[in-house]
Structure formats: structure tokens, C-alpha cells
Design a protein around this motif. Structure first.
Motif, PDB file in Angstrom:
ATOM      1  N   SER A 183       0.829  -1.209   0.000  1.00 25.00           N
ATOM      2  CA  SER A 183       0.000   0.000   0.000  1.00 25.00           C
ATOM      3  C   SER A 183       0.866   1.264   0.000  1.00 25.00           C
ATOM      4  N   GLN A 186       1.889   1.704  -3.600  1.00 26.40           N
ATOM      5  CA  GLN A 186       0.725   2.184  -4.349  1.00 26.40           C
ATOM      6  C   GLN A 186       0.515   3.685  -4.106  1.00 26.40           C
ATOM      7  N   LYS A 187       0.651   4.116  -2.855  1.00 22.83           N
ATOM      8  CA  LYS A 187       0.485   5.532  -2.514  1.00 22.83           C
ATOM      9  C   LYS A 187       1.574   6.372  -3.189  1.00 22.83           C
ATOM     10  N   SER A 202       0.800   6.810  -6.733  1.00 22.11           N
ATOM     11  CA  SER A 202      -0.331   7.725  -6.942  1.00 22.11           C
ATOM     12  C   SER A 202       0.094   9.183  -6.884  1.00 22.11           C
ATOM     13  N   TRP A 203       1.204   9.457  -6.234  1.00 21.24           N
ATOM     14  CA  TRP A 203       1.736  10.821  -6.153  1.00 21.24           C
ATOM     15  C   TRP A 203       2.518  11.205  -7.404  1.00 21.24           C
ATOM     16  N   HIS A 225       3.190  -1.673  -9.756  1.00 17.76           N
ATOM     17  CA  HIS A 225       2.636  -0.321  -9.746  1.00 17.76           C
ATOM     18  C   HIS A 225       3.402   0.635 -10.648  1.00 17.76           C
TER      19      HIS A 225
END
Length: 165
Positions: free
Chosen positions: A38, A41-42, A45-46, A85
Motif C-alpha cells: 500500500s 501504491q500511494k 499515486s503521487w 505499480h
């Protein structure tokens, strides 16, 4: 690199921590919980596209040390998450035999003996192992580089010319 792992011990670095009772279990818990998919993934996402992941030489060869192995298995998980990712990975040999800077982030605080012939030869052997592994075709899509040594000092026991070579 996370001092709270040392809580309840007299340890000041990886070397002294790995010599304490219960270190193996504490490291296992840390490795399984500190950084997970996670987080990757974060980060993705940035819009960040790469991870620099530190690992000590002892993950590949801990002969003659109290250092506990096992970090490389968790590095493998992180590389897999990065791949999933769309991130690239820079594998950072953060701690070198004999300590390249004498700081706790090298794995062993205190004396700097990285450039002594035995330690330098050991360092080169570990880097060759890492290069052979992460230079393989199966990593070509995700591992983009190896950091050969993190923050080597260029005074005292370390010669800048030796570091450059």
C-alpha cells in the motif's frame, strides 16, 4: 534506519542490535510491517516513478558478523510491488563491510575500516553478487541501478581516490 526497532535494547546500530536477544523476531516484525504494497501504491499515486531501497551488505554475505540475514527476501517483495505499480527501483548498498562512514546508517557506528583490503574485497564480492542478481533479464523492467556505496567519507581512513576506483 528506523531507531524504534532498537527500543528496549542497548543497540545503537544494526551490528549491536543483531547481537541482542530477540533481534531476529523483532527484525521479522519490522520487515513485515514497516513498508508494504500500500505504501508503494500511494507513492505511485503521487506521480513518483522510482524507489531507492537501502539494503546492507550482510543481506548477501554476513560471514564473520553478528548480522542477521533475511532483508533480501523483503527487498524482493518491494521490487515486485514496484513492478506491479509501474515504479523503477534503485537498489542501494547502504552498509558496506567495515563501515564506509562510521555512522549508524552504515550498519556499524564507530571506526571506519571499509577501505582495508579485506573489507574492500568483501565489498566488491557483495557488489558483484548484487550486480549479477539485479543485472539479470528478469529484473530489467524494474531495477534500473545499483548504488555501490552510501555516503562514503573521503577523509581519515578513506581515501577519495580509492573510493573513485
Amino acid at each position: 534506519m528506523t531507531p524504534d526497532v532498537f527500543d528496549g535494547t542497548p543497540a545503537t546500530d544494526q551490528w549491536t542490535f543483531d547481537s541482542t536477544d530477540g533481534a531476529q523476531a523483532k527484525l521479522k516484525t519490522h520487515w513485515e510491517s514497516y513498508f508494504n504494497e500500500s505504501d508503494v501504491q500511494k507513492i505511485a499515486s503521487w506521480g513518483i516513478n522510482a524507489l531507492r531501497i537501502p539494503v546492507g551488505y550482510w543481506a548477501y554475505d554476513n560471514a564473520g558478523t553478528p548480522d542477521i540475514t533475511g532483508a533480501d527476501a523483503h527487498l524482493e517483495k518491494a521490487i515486485g510491488w514496484a513492478r506491479s505499480h509501474g515504479l523503477k527501483v534503485w537498489v542501494d548498498c547502504h552498509g558496506s563491510p567495515g563501515s564506509q562512514n562510521g555512522f549508524d546508517n552504515s550498519g556499524r557506528a564507530g571506526d571506519v575500516a571499509w577501505q582495508s583490503s579485506d573489507n574492500l574485497d568483501h565489498s566488491i564480492r557483495v557488489l558483484e553478487t548484487m550486480a549479477e542478481k539485479y543485472g539479470a533479464t528478469e529484473y530489467a523492467d524494474v531495477v534500473v541501478g545499483l548504488e555501490l556505496v552510501n555516503e562514503p567519507i573521503s577523509w581519515g581512513a578513506n581515501e577519495l581516490d580509492t573510493t573513485k576506483q
